[in-house]
Design an enzyme around this catalytic site. Structure first.
Site, mmCIF file in Angstrom:
data_model
loop_
_atom_site.group_PDB
_atom_site.id
_atom_site.type_symbol
_atom_site.label_atom_id
_atom_site.label_comp_id
_atom_site.label_asym_id
_atom_site.label_seq_id
_atom_site.Cartn_x
_atom_site.Cartn_y
_atom_site.Cartn_z
ATOM 1 C CG LEU A 1 -4.665 1.569 -1.952
ATOM 2 C CD1 LEU A 1 -4.163 1.877 -0.478
ATOM 3 C CD2 LEU A 1 -3.839 1.772 -2.893
ATOM 4 C CB CYS A 2 -2.814 -4.581 -4.000
ATOM 5 S SG CYS A 2 -2.775 -4.672 -5.928
ATOM 6 N N PRO A 3 -4.814 -6.008 -1.920
ATOM 7 C CG PRO A 3 -5.220 -7.927 -0.778
ATOM 8 C CD PRO A 3 -4.782 -6.432 -0.437
ATOM 9 C CG HIS B 1 -1.831 -0.861 1.097
ATOM 10 N ND1 HIS B 1 -2.443 -1.392 2.307
ATOM 11 C CD2 HIS B 1 -2.413 -1.393 0.071
ATOM 12 C CE1 HIS B 1 -3.498 -2.100 2.074
ATOM 13 N NE2 HIS B 1 -3.369 -2.422 0.679
#
Ligand code: SF4
Lengths: 353, 80
Positions: free
Chosen positions: B14-16, A49
């Site tokens: 944002l991942c995931p 992030h």
């Protein structure tokens, strides 16, 4: 190799992205068990992030470690969003917190419970669950006494196998039934990482991640302080995903109990915070290059002036006589303030959350 | 039934999360369908192809414009 009948046994492995769960899964795969991975996204997970947000980290590798591990193992990974359900674990942990706001024991119980709910489902039909836990590795959650607590309170009972520490624990169902060979499992214990590193070498793993503190932001002191501050000043222990994302970004200053400023530190954070303009009052310097800032809370008219002066302080106009700061309100209307940047010595250390 | 194309807006996630959304959408689709995912987290450039490889789906194209990444996935099979 296991000697029992011909049925292909299936295990679901909790994959965090770190070395231990990677080893545990491989050890069980090597015993002829079909393994698939499961990973829970709580919102606090340490992933790419902040790298994804910050411009200076642009060239750092942005990948999800759990996915990467699963690919190395050649197994499927199922990532499950548990953001909502996990709130109760963080807010009301029955077994309390670790050093910071990390509710590790409750978290482990929660995850094993979720894994088994998924694993025993009609369409999945797994036989047991594996984790990379090692007895004595973590002071709070990975002790000999806590291992049975996790097994019992999660409901997984003796279908929960810890391949790296199995020989320090009573035999589980997969061992007793001969699905796996207990003698080929391990008796690792304590905080020494050498046995894991040696096993990784033996299994041919040359690249792996070993997060120092733990698998999530809640073990981080600075992060936990920000979360505690959020709860204290909102007057309730609650959060939304956006709240906990924003705690990872920018500098956080609380000049007054009723509002907090989140000020970006660089271009990537500018972009990220700009995405929250509709949810928060936002400030941005116009006359000089500078940060984007959000206000969390309920600022009064005079607070907006102070906030603008603080934001101006962090812009390239910090030494200018006047800086123009645009303020966008929640209703979408904007106005500008011509303001003198707040002198550095008036920005109190105590304001930094 | 003919194949269909589905669109997924995973911008600002944002991942995931983009991977989770893709995974959840695909779980309800059938072979031959396509999913067009639009994202802003560059982590998807590694994560979505990785997830597709392990589950047997195919990334047909990836394009990046400004800060937006568009990935088109061909659903290969929903058999676990
Ligand atoms: S470090 Fe975080 S994710 Fe890991 S067990 Fe503790 S609370 Fe859970």
């Amino acid at each position: 190799m296991p000697t029992s009948g011909s049925k292909q046994r299936k295990a679901v492995a909790l994959i965090s992205g770190g070395l231990d769960s990677m080893l545990a899964a491989r050890v069980i795969q090597d015993q002829g068990i079909h393994v698939e991975g499961i990973n829970f996204y709580t919102g606090f997970c340490v992933e790419g992030h902040t790298h994804a947000i910050r411009e200076k980290d642009k060239n750092k590798q942005k990948r999800n470690n759990a996915l990467w591990v699963a690919e190395q193992l050649g197994i499927k990974l199922h990532i499950i969003d548990v953001i909502e359900e996990y709130k109760d674990v963080v807010i009301n942990p029955v077994h309390g917190y670790g050093q910071n706001l990390n509710p590790c024991l409750d978290c482990k119980i929660f995850m094993v419970n979720k894994a088994q709910a998924w694993a025993w489902m009609e369409q999945n039909q797994f036989d047991f669950i594996i984790t990379g836990e090692v007895v004595g590795q973590r002071p709070k959650s990975q002790r000999k006494e806590t291992m049975p607590i996790i097994a019992r309170e999660s409901g997984a009972d003796d279908r929960l196998l810890r391949p790296l520490s199995a020989q320090n624990l009573p035999p589980t169902l997969p061992e007793r039934e001969g699905w796996v060979d207990r003698d080929a499992l391990f008796g690792f214990h304590g905080r020494n990482r050498k046995p894991q590193i040696q096993l990784a070498e033996k299994l041919g793993f040359t690249e792996y991640s070993q997060p120092a503190g733990g698998c999530c932001f809640l073990t981080d002191k600075a992060y936990s302080n920000k979360l505690a501050d959020l709860w204290q000043f909102r007057g309730k222990r609650a959060y939304e995903l956006d709240d906990i994302m924003l705690l990872k970004v920018g500098r956080h200053l609380r000049p007054k109990p009723h509002y907090k400023l989140i000020i970006s530190r660089e271009e990537g954070e500018n972009h990220f915070l700009s995405g929250y303009r509709k949810q928060f009052i936002s400030l941005e310097t116009r006359s000089h290059y500078g940060p984007v800032a959000l206000i969390d809370g309920h600022p009064l008219e005079q607070d907006l002036k102070s906030a603008a002066a603080i934001v101006a302080r962090y812009s390239q106009g910090r030494d200018a006589a006047r800086v123009t700061v645009d303020i966008r309100m929640l209703d979408g209307n904007s106005h500008s303030l011509e303001i003198t940047p707040m002198p550095a010595d008036q920005i109190l250390d105590a304001w930094h959350v | 039934m003919s194949s269909q194309t589905y669109h997924l807006d995973a911008r600002r996630l944002l991942c995931p999360m983009p991977v989770i959304r893709t995974q959840d959408m695909i779980s309800g689709l059938t072979e031959g369908d396509q999913v067009v995912v639009v994202c802003t987290d560059p982590g998807v450039l590694s994560d979505i192809p990785s997830w597709c490889r392990m589950h047997g789906h195919e990334v047909l194209s990836t394009t990046t414009r400004d800060r937006e990444i568009t990935i088109t996935v061909l659903v290969r099979s929903t058999v676990r």
